[in-house]
Design a protein around this motif. Sequence first.
Motif, short mmCIF file in Angstrom:
data_model
loop_
_atom_site.label_atom_id
_atom_site.label_comp_id
_atom_site.label_asym_id
_atom_site.label_seq_id
_atom_site.Cartn_x
_atom_site.Cartn_y
_atom_site.Cartn_z
N VAL A 172 0.68 -1.13 0.06
CA VAL A 172 0.12 0.02 0.01
C VAL A 172 0.99 1.06 -0.11
O VAL A 172 0.39 2.26 -0.61
N PRO A 221 -5.52 -5.48 -0.45
CA PRO A 221 -5.34 -4.26 -0.84
C PRO A 221 -4.65 -3.91 -2.11
O PRO A 221 -5.12 -3.15 -2.98
N LEU A 238 -8.61 -2.28 2.81
CA LEU A 238 -7.69 -1.52 2.12
C LEU A 238 -7.43 -0.14 2.97
O LEU A 238 -6.55 0.34 3.16
#
Length: 324
Positions: A172, A221, A238
């Motif tokens: 991420v 995610p 996420l």
Amino acid sequence: MTKRKLTRLLLNQLTASACLLCFFGFPALATQLSFNQQNQKLHYVWSDAEQTRHQITVDISQTQFTLTTFQRYSPKLMQQALQQQAMQWFQQQKKTDVLLKRERIGLNYELQITGPDPKQVREITNALRQQQNQAYQDYLTQHHFQIFKNFSNQWAVKPNHTAIALLSQADVAPFVNAFKPLVADKTEAEGIELLLSFIQSIPYSALGADKTQRGTGFSPPAQLLINNQGDCDSKVTLMASAMMQLYPNRETIMVIVPGHALIGIDLPQQGNQKILTVQGRDYVLAEPTGPANLLLGKVDNGSAVAIAQQQMRVEKFIKPASAQ
């Protein structure tokens, strides 16, 4: 229920992973104006609740992804994997006076130890059960699953959302780095609301759905961002993973209600924002699923009713040690 009985129940009776089916009707839709992927760059354009246009470009060219796919839980595949491990374990014991057989019992196959000495058979059988118990726990951990009791009070298996959010930190990071300039001049609440609007604008997908069944899938995610689609628990995961880096001092929780999931953030309540108090801490609730532009502290009527009736489960997202 003993560990042995629980393991046997899960091995023989689970027929599908627990799915969070996010089919809620929303009147006002979030808007993703465009999405494209080119030269390992993800470009998103969306509008928030005030119809303000925003855009980010996420460069993933240097990212060594940890988790970009997630295999749906299959009791059949799980049992095959565990039985193969058990057979390998048995061969390593080099017991020439006992046999290991794979026999069909009903719709399932089970391993049976046979031999002339009942005492030795019992000893090997008990050792095999211990090996299978440990192998089952290892299988869940390695595949990012966890067992839980669903709202029908039945044992089931679902993605381990908290572990996946933590595991996805590096995945991420490119998104977080691209998003930081957008919130640099905003208050915490404003920045979180902008993050919420971005995730709401990602097209909703009942993962794994077809004409005969609803979604039973999950997108970690990285996969959600790259594929630009996800369902409720995928979007909550996420958002929690991004929050760990954008706002590491804030705790987040996943609130699971029948057929849906939403997020809670330990922000100070503003006005009539919907909150949930867990172990003395207040969490402002939010609906990342979309396609509604529901502001921070606003929840769907179905979510509100379920929470009021205590039809919910709460899971706390664990932050990285460096952020604690």
